[in-house]
Design an enzyme around this catalytic site. Structure first.
Site, PDB file in Angstrom:
ATOM      1  CE  LYS A 113      -4.369  -1.705   1.772  1.00  0.00           C
ATOM      2  NZ  LYS A 113      -5.449  -1.599   2.735  1.00  0.00           N
ATOM      3  CE  LYS A 195      -9.779  -7.321  -0.872  1.00  0.00           C
ATOM      4  NZ  LYS A 195     -10.182  -7.452   0.482  1.00  0.00           N
ATOM      5  CE  LYS A 198     -15.447  -2.471   3.626  1.00  0.00           C
ATOM      6  NZ  LYS A 198     -14.072  -2.176   4.021  1.00  0.00           N
TER       7      LYS A 198
END
Ligand code: AQP
Length: 329
Positions: A113, A195, A198
């Site tokens: 990240k 994947k 959200k």
């Protein structure tokens, strides 16, 4: 018989998705029967990336109401909002002070990240310590996690060891990862090699639990597949494999059964029928959610009571920690 303690959470970083539902929330619903279950709306965790305050407040209530609508009610589990239990943040500071920086720098998720960000916030580095506090403050035996979080559970176990090396044994329960068997991985509708997430900026990539039937049909119609025609589960065609998986998990029909059912039919049929299965699965949850979210006083009451129940356990752990490390309270 004393039940083992399970802790899990969902981060308020977007709209709750079908991926969260299939990969995590359905197994939470099973767990409440066998474990003393603590489930949290992890709003502190979402702060590793900027959250608009008003949106965050609204989303926290929405998530809480959605979890209630899914059946995670106070008679079955302790459902709470993380920020309403200050023991999480307090324990984090203490555990931060026993955690070597090198261990945090080694976390794969941090490396991945942070590599994508121009300015990396220290919260991103420290968040596995907050996660360790979430787990340890309830003396959790088991933590349901996906593969990508296993390293953080290992770190949590190391933190217990570092704490014990300095302050002696016996204060924390050593947690274990628990990979629920039902947890299928749901992939993005627009890029089925990734994947479903959200916080994806492309709304078409995920089905939100709040999506209206026509939105669901539209997103499914646009779902990326290859240019073939035979509906068959094949990992080289991840788009079709993803739709078959979603359909199978939600309808309870096996993949083989579905392949037979779609013999001689086109991808369009698979898309529409899968949309239908999703719509029917979400319909009762959405109806229940609408009832709950209208009643702000009821929602606040349950959030308050959930936090009190969580604090009953968390405050005992924190008091023992403070005593052990020589802190005046
Ligand atoms: N696509 C998925 N398939 C299966 N399971 C999934 N989970 C998330 N996405 C999928 C599971 O949902 C639980 C809660 O996840 P989280 O909110 O703590 O964070 P996450 O895993 O990072 O979820 P998202 O949706 O991908 O959020 P963002 O976009 O914010 O990173 C976890 O048990 C997770 O495995």
């Amino acid at each position: 018989m004393v039940k083992e303690i399970v802790l899990s959470g969902i981060t308020t970083s977007g709209k709750m998705t079908l991926g969260n539902y299939i990969g995590a929330l359905t197994s939470w619903k099973d767990m409440v029967n066998n474990y003393d279950s603590y489930f949290m709306v992890a709003n502190l965790h979402s702060m590793t990336s900027f959250q608009d305050p008003k949106d965050l407040m609204g989303r926290t209530k929405t998530f809480y109401a959605q979890l209630l609508a899914l059946g995670l009610t106070p008679d079955k589990c302790t459902l709470f909002v993380q920020s309403q239990v200050p023991e999480h943040a307090e324990l984090t500071w203490i555990l931060t002070c026993v955690t070597p920086l090198g261990n945090l720098n080694r976390m794969t998720q941090f490396k991945d990240k942070s590599a994508k960000q121009k300015s990396v916030l220290s919260g991103l580095l420290m968040y596995p310590v907050l996660m360790a506090s979430d787990i340890l403050v309830y003396q959790s035996n088991l933590v349901p996690v996906g593969e990508d979080q296993k390293q953080h559970i290992e770190l949590c176990r190391d933190i217990v060891q570092y704490f014990e090396d300095k302050y002696g044994p016996g204060l924390f329960t050593m947690p274990k990862p628990f990979i629920p068997k039902q947890g299928a991985r749901v992939m993005s509708l627009t890029d089925p090699t990734r994947k479903m997430s959200k916080s994806d900026e492309n709304e078409g990539s995920y089905i939100a639990l709040s999506d209206a039937p026509e939105q669901i049909t539209k997103k499914l119609k646009r779902a990326v597949t290859d240019s073939g025609t035979v509906v068959k589960y094949d990992e080289t065609n991840p788009g079709v494999a993803n739709l078959l998986t979603i359909n199978s998990v939600l309808s309870g029909r096996s993949i083989q059964d579905l392949e037979k059912h779609f013999e001689g039919k086109m991808y369009g049929h698979l898309k529409l029928e899968t949309a239908e299965v999703i719509i029917e699965t979400l319909r009762p949850i959405q109806q229940k959610y609408e009832e709950i979210i209208k009643d702000e006083a009821y929602l606040q009451k349950l959030m308050h009571e959930g936090a009190l129940k969580a604090r009953e356990k968390a405050s005992k752990t924190l008091a023992a920690v403070y005593e052990r490390i020589g802190m005046i309270r």
